[in-house]
Design a protein around this motif. Structure first.
Motif, PDB file in Angstrom:
ATOM      1  N   GLY A   1       0.784  -1.231   0.000  1.00 16.04           N
ATOM      2  CA  GLY A   1       0.000   0.000   0.000  1.00 16.04           C
ATOM      3  C   GLY A   1       0.814   1.278   0.000  1.00 16.04           C
ATOM      4  O   GLY A   1       0.247   2.361  -0.158  1.00 16.04           O
ATOM      5  N   ARG A   2       2.130   1.203   0.165  1.00 17.40           N
ATOM      6  CA  ARG A   2       2.948   2.410   0.131  1.00 17.40           C
ATOM      7  C   ARG A   2       3.167   2.848  -1.306  1.00 17.40           C
ATOM      8  O   ARG A   2       3.511   2.029  -2.162  1.00 17.40           O
ATOM      9  N   PRO A   3       3.011   4.132  -1.615  1.00 21.75           N
ATOM     10  CA  PRO A   3       3.265   4.609  -2.982  1.00 21.75           C
ATOM     11  C   PRO A   3       4.704   4.359  -3.407  1.00 21.75           C
ATOM     12  O   PRO A   3       5.635   4.489  -2.599  1.00 21.75           O
ATOM     13  N   ARG A   4       4.877   3.981  -4.641  1.00 22.73           N
ATOM     14  CA  ARG A   4       6.203   3.767  -5.257  1.00 22.73           C
ATOM     15  C   ARG A   4       7.079   2.827  -4.431  1.00 22.73           C
ATOM     16  O   ARG A   4       8.299   2.985  -4.371  1.00 22.73           O
ATOM     17  N   SER A   5       6.443   1.865  -3.798  1.00 23.26           N
ATOM     18  CA  SER A   5       7.163   0.872  -2.996  1.00 23.26           C
ATOM     19  C   SER A   5       6.847  -0.514  -3.540  1.00 23.26           C
ATOM     20  O   SER A   5       5.812  -0.725  -4.172  1.00 23.26           O
ATOM     21  N   ASN A   6       7.752  -1.470  -3.267  1.00 23.07           N
ATOM     22  CA  ASN A   6       7.550  -2.796  -3.856  1.00 23.07           C
ATOM     23  C   ASN A   6       8.378  -3.839  -3.110  1.00 23.07           C
ATOM     24  O   ASN A   6       9.366  -3.519  -2.443  1.00 23.07           O
ATOM     25  N   PHE A   7       7.932  -5.084  -3.235  1.00 22.34           N
ATOM     26  CA  PHE A   7       8.702  -6.238  -2.783  1.00 22.34           C
ATOM     27  C   PHE A   7       8.954  -7.123  -3.990  1.00 22.34           C
ATOM     28  O   PHE A   7       8.025  -7.466  -4.734  1.00 22.34           O
ATOM     29  N   VAL A   8      10.226  -7.492  -4.195  1.00 24.61           N
ATOM     30  CA  VAL A   8      10.590  -8.349  -5.327  1.00 24.61           C
ATOM     31  C   VAL A   8      11.540  -9.424  -4.837  1.00 24.61           C
ATOM     32  O   VAL A   8      12.588  -9.122  -4.246  1.00 24.61           O
ATOM     33  N   SER A   9      11.191 -10.674  -5.077  1.00 23.50           N
ATOM     34  CA  SER A   9      12.103 -11.777  -4.750  1.00 23.50           C
ATOM     35  C   SER A   9      12.839 -12.209  -6.014  1.00 23.50           C
ATOM     36  O   SER A   9      12.223 -12.589  -7.007  1.00 23.50           O
ATOM     37  N   TYR A  10      14.150 -12.122  -5.940  1.00 25.81           N
ATOM     38  CA  TYR A  10      14.999 -12.581  -7.045  1.00 25.81           C
ATOM     39  C   TYR A  10      15.565 -13.972  -6.763  1.00 25.81           C
ATOM     40  O   TYR A  10      16.410 -14.455  -7.512  1.00 25.81           O
ATOM     41  N   ARG A  11      15.095 -14.590  -5.710  1.00 24.49           N
ATOM     42  CA  ARG A  11      15.575 -15.934  -5.382  1.00 24.49           C
ATOM     43  C   ARG A  11      14.759 -16.944  -6.181  1.00 24.49           C
ATOM     44  O   ARG A  11      13.769 -17.515  -5.701  1.00 24.49           O
ATOM     45  N   LEU A  12      15.164 -17.139  -7.404  1.00 26.70           N
ATOM     46  CA  LEU A  12      14.419 -17.942  -8.366  1.00 26.70           C
ATOM     47  C   LEU A  12      15.310 -19.018  -8.979  1.00 26.70           C
ATOM     48  O   LEU A  12      16.542 -18.905  -8.966  1.00 26.70           O
ATOM     49  N   ASP A  13      14.679 -20.020  -9.513  1.00 22.74           N
ATOM     50  CA  ASP A  13      15.372 -21.045 -10.292  1.00 22.74           C
ATOM     51  C   ASP A  13      15.073 -20.771 -11.751  1.00 22.74           C
ATOM     52  O   ASP A  13      13.991 -21.072 -12.253  1.00 22.74           O
ATOM     53  N   ASN A  14      16.015 -20.134 -12.440  1.00 22.77           N
ATOM     54  CA  ASN A  14      15.839 -19.871 -13.866  1.00 22.77           C
ATOM     55  C   ASN A  14      17.181 -20.001 -14.579  1.00 22.77           C
ATOM     56  O   ASN A  14      18.193 -20.390 -13.982  1.00 22.77           O
ATOM     57  N   GLU A  15      17.185 -19.660 -15.834  1.00 24.48           N
ATOM     58  CA  GLU A  15      18.395 -19.866 -16.648  1.00 24.48           C
ATOM     59  C   GLU A  15      19.583 -19.076 -16.102  1.00 24.48           C
ATOM     60  O   GLU A  15      20.711 -19.573 -16.062  1.00 24.48           O
ATOM     61  N   LEU A  16      19.328 -17.853 -15.674  1.00 25.18           N
ATOM     62  CA  LEU A  16      20.412 -17.020 -15.156  1.00 25.18           C
ATOM     63  C   LEU A  16      20.979 -17.577 -13.856  1.00 25.18           C
ATOM     64  O   LEU A  16      22.195 -17.608 -13.667  1.00 25.18           O
ATOM     65  N   THR A  17      20.116 -18.002 -12.949  1.00 29.24           N
ATOM     66  CA  THR A  17      20.595 -18.448 -11.643  1.00 29.24           C
ATOM     67  C   THR A  17      21.165 -19.871 -11.677  1.00 29.24           C
ATOM     68  O   THR A  17      21.791 -20.304 -10.714  1.00 29.24           O
ATOM     69  N   ARG A  18      20.944 -20.583 -12.787  1.00 28.51           N
ATOM     70  CA  ARG A  18      21.558 -21.904 -12.929  1.00 28.51           C
ATOM     71  C   ARG A  18      22.978 -21.821 -13.490  1.00 28.51           C
ATOM     72  O   ARG A  18      23.717 -22.812 -13.486  1.00 28.51           O
ATOM     73  N   ASP A  19      23.337 -20.666 -13.988  1.00 28.75           N
ATOM     74  CA  ASP A  19      24.642 -20.470 -14.623  1.00 28.75           C
ATOM     75  C   ASP A  19      25.671 -20.077 -13.563  1.00 28.75           C
ATOM     76  O   ASP A  19      25.554 -19.026 -12.926  1.00 28.75           O
ATOM     77  N   ARG A  20      26.687 -20.892 -13.369  1.00 30.26           N
ATOM     78  CA  ARG A  20      27.720 -20.587 -12.370  1.00 30.26           C
ATOM     79  C   ARG A  20      28.448 -19.283 -12.686  1.00 30.26           C
ATOM     80  O   ARG A  20      28.973 -18.636 -11.775  1.00 30.26           O
ATOM     81  N   ALA A  21      28.470 -18.888 -13.940  1.00 31.44           N
ATOM     82  CA  ALA A  21      29.128 -17.638 -14.304  1.00 31.44           C
ATOM     83  C   ALA A  21      28.401 -16.422 -13.730  1.00 31.44           C
ATOM     84  O   ALA A  21      28.960 -15.322 -13.700  1.00 31.44           O
ATOM     85  N   SER A  22      27.172 -16.622 -13.256  1.00 30.88           N
ATOM     86  CA  SER A  22      26.396 -15.528 -12.674  1.00 30.88           C
ATOM     87  C   SER A  22      26.712 -15.308 -11.200  1.00 30.88           C
ATOM     88  O   SER A  22      26.202 -14.356 -10.597  1.00 30.88           O
ATOM     89  N   PHE A  23      27.559 -16.179 -10.631  1.00 32.93           N
ATOM     90  CA  PHE A  23      27.803 -16.131  -9.185  1.00 32.93           C
ATOM     91  C   PHE A  23      29.284 -16.249  -8.851  1.00 32.93           C
ATOM     92  O   PHE A  23      30.063 -16.848  -9.597  1.00 32.93           O
ATOM     93  N   VAL A  24      29.623 -15.691  -7.687  1.00 32.65           N
ATOM     94  CA  VAL A  24      30.937 -15.889  -7.069  1.00 32.65           C
ATOM     95  C   VAL A  24      30.917 -17.183  -6.266  1.00 32.65           C
ATOM     96  O   VAL A  24      31.838 -17.990  -6.311  1.00 32.65           O
ATOM     97  N   ASP A  25      29.830 -17.338  -5.491  1.00 35.50           N
ATOM     98  CA  ASP A  25      29.591 -18.546  -4.704  1.00 35.50           C
ATOM     99  C   ASP A  25      28.073 -18.726  -4.627  1.00 35.50           C
ATOM    100  O   ASP A  25      27.340 -18.174  -5.460  1.00 35.50           O
ATOM    101  N   TYR A  26      27.582 -19.451  -3.655  1.00 34.69           N
ATOM    102  CA  TYR A  26      26.150 -19.739  -3.628  1.00 34.69           C
ATOM    103  C   TYR A  26      25.275 -18.512  -3.374  1.00 34.69           C
ATOM    104  O   TYR A  26      24.092 -18.515  -3.744  1.00 34.69           O
ATOM    105  N   ILE A  27      25.812 -17.464  -2.754  1.00 34.54           N
ATOM    106  CA  ILE A  27      24.971 -16.314  -2.415  1.00 34.54           C
ATOM    107  C   ILE A  27      25.460 -14.984  -2.987  1.00 34.54           C
ATOM    108  O   ILE A  27      24.696 -14.017  -3.000  1.00 34.54           O
ATOM    109  N   HIS A  28      26.685 -14.920  -3.465  1.00 32.87           N
ATOM    110  CA  HIS A  28      27.207 -13.665  -4.002  1.00 32.87           C
ATOM    111  C   HIS A  28      27.173 -13.709  -5.527  1.00 32.87           C
ATOM    112  O   HIS A  28      27.813 -14.556  -6.140  1.00 32.87           O
ATOM    113  N   TYR A  29      26.426 -12.797  -6.106  1.00 34.99           N
ATOM    114  CA  TYR A  29      26.173 -12.818  -7.545  1.00 34.99           C
ATOM    115  C   TYR A  29      27.095 -11.849  -8.285  1.00 34.99           C
ATOM    116  O   TYR A  29      27.734 -10.972  -7.686  1.00 34.99           O
ATOM    117  N   ARG A  30      27.142 -12.020  -9.569  1.00 36.53           N
ATOM    118  CA  ARG A  30      27.979 -11.206 -10.444  1.00 36.53           C
ATOM    119  C   ARG A  30      27.197  -9.997 -10.992  1.00 36.53           C
ATOM    120  O   ARG A  30      25.975  -9.914 -10.843  1.00 36.53           O
TER     121      ARG A  30
END
Length: 305
Positions: free
Chosen positions: A251-280
């Motif tokens: 209900g807050r104006p110009r506010s949002n919640f977004v979860s990027y913790r997803l299983d998709n093509e980008l997050t399956r690629d090891r090149a997108s990450f340093v380790d399991y939680i730090h991304y590129r």
């Protein structure tokens, strides 16, 4: 020695200091955040631990009307992040926007006992006395001489907006099988699953902000193998936490919640990450785009990830 501490203000806290030296030079983010959090050049913050570190404040500032500073602290718990946020709010009469990178630490059902190196709550406390009694220490002495070096032009201050890329340490092409997400253990009942004391504390802070202050909460991505599988207790836990985080900004104006913790093509690629939680940067740039869209369009923002 105490007189020198008072004149220099070793941690650039704004509580002391007569010489007008600006900035600090130290990689201890739990300490350097104080200097950035009180900087009047910025009106908006990115709050989190190292899972939010790669979000560039300059990019958010360029694409919005806000001036962002990066207040990440390595390994910081939600309680510690809230202490720094409180310090920021006390030092800024007008607040622009707030971005929070909410890692699994926000999803606990009971506030954990703090362990390891004690967090410097005294640095972010409102009392000058509480701060002053901590100034006779080897750490403070080292900070004093670093600050004098900055004041004399012999030593550069840290990046003013707080951005530091960990790719300087972990260059592209590497993936370390370390730092698995610390997801809370599943609880037995739906009632217990709905209790999140850290999120409740955040909700109290957000409720007191002016209604025109946008708040964007993001769940940082993790390597796809660590994402909860459909139909599992872990997924129920994740969904409950996401729902609680979303409620903070509902209900807050110009506010949002977004979860990027997803299983998709980008997050399956090891090149997108340093380790399991730090991304590129490939993921960080998409997160920045989502934040900017949320600051503009709120819950109606189109998120491409």
């Amino acid at each position: 020695m105490l007189a020198l501490m008072v004149v220099v203000d070793p941690y650039d806290s704004g509580k002391l200091g007569l010489l007008g030296i600006e900035g600090v030079d130290n990689r201890l983010t739990q300490i350097t955040a104080a200097s950035r959090a009180r900087d009047a050049s910025f009106d908006s913050v990115i709050l989190g631990n190292s899972t939010g570190q790669l979000i560039q404040p300059a990019e958010l500032s360029r694409a919005s009307e806000f001036r962002f500073v990066q207040l990440y602290m390595t390994g910081a718990s939600p309680r510690e992040q809230l202490a720094v946020l409180d310090f920021f709010l006390r030092n800024h009469r007008k607040v622009g926007a707030l971005v929070i990178a909410a890692d699994p630490g926000w999803c606990v059902h009971a506030r954990p006992t703090e362990e390891g190196v004690p967090f410097p709550y005294w640095l972010y406390d409102g009392s000058v006395v509480t701060y002053a009694v901590r100034l006779i220490s080897w750490q403070a002495i080292e900070q004093v001489f670093q600050r004098i070096g900055i004041g004399l032009g012999l030593r550069p201050r840290m990046n003013r907006d707080g951005f530091v890329s960990y790719e300087d340490i972990w260059p592209p092409g590497q993936f370390k099988e370390t730092n698995a997400p610390r997801d809370p253990a599943p609880v037995a009942s739906a009632e217990a699953r709905a209790v999140f004391p850290e999120i409740a504390a955040l909700k109290d802070v957000v409720r007191k902000l002016p209604v025109d202050v946008p708040v964007v909460i993001i769940v940082p991505p993790t390597f796809a193998a660590t994402v909860a599988k459909p139909g599992t207790q872990a997924e129920l836990e994740r969904n409950a936490c996401d729902a609680a985080l979303a409620q903070v900004v509902a209900g807050r104006p110009r506010s949002n919640f977004v979860s990027y913790r997803l299983d998709n093509e980008l997050t399956r690629d090891r090149a997108s990450f340093v380790d399991y939680i730090h991304y590129r940067p490939v993921l960080a740039r998409k997160i920045e785009q989502g934040i900017v869209a949320s600051l503009r369009d709120g819950e109606k923002a189109r998120i491409d990830f």
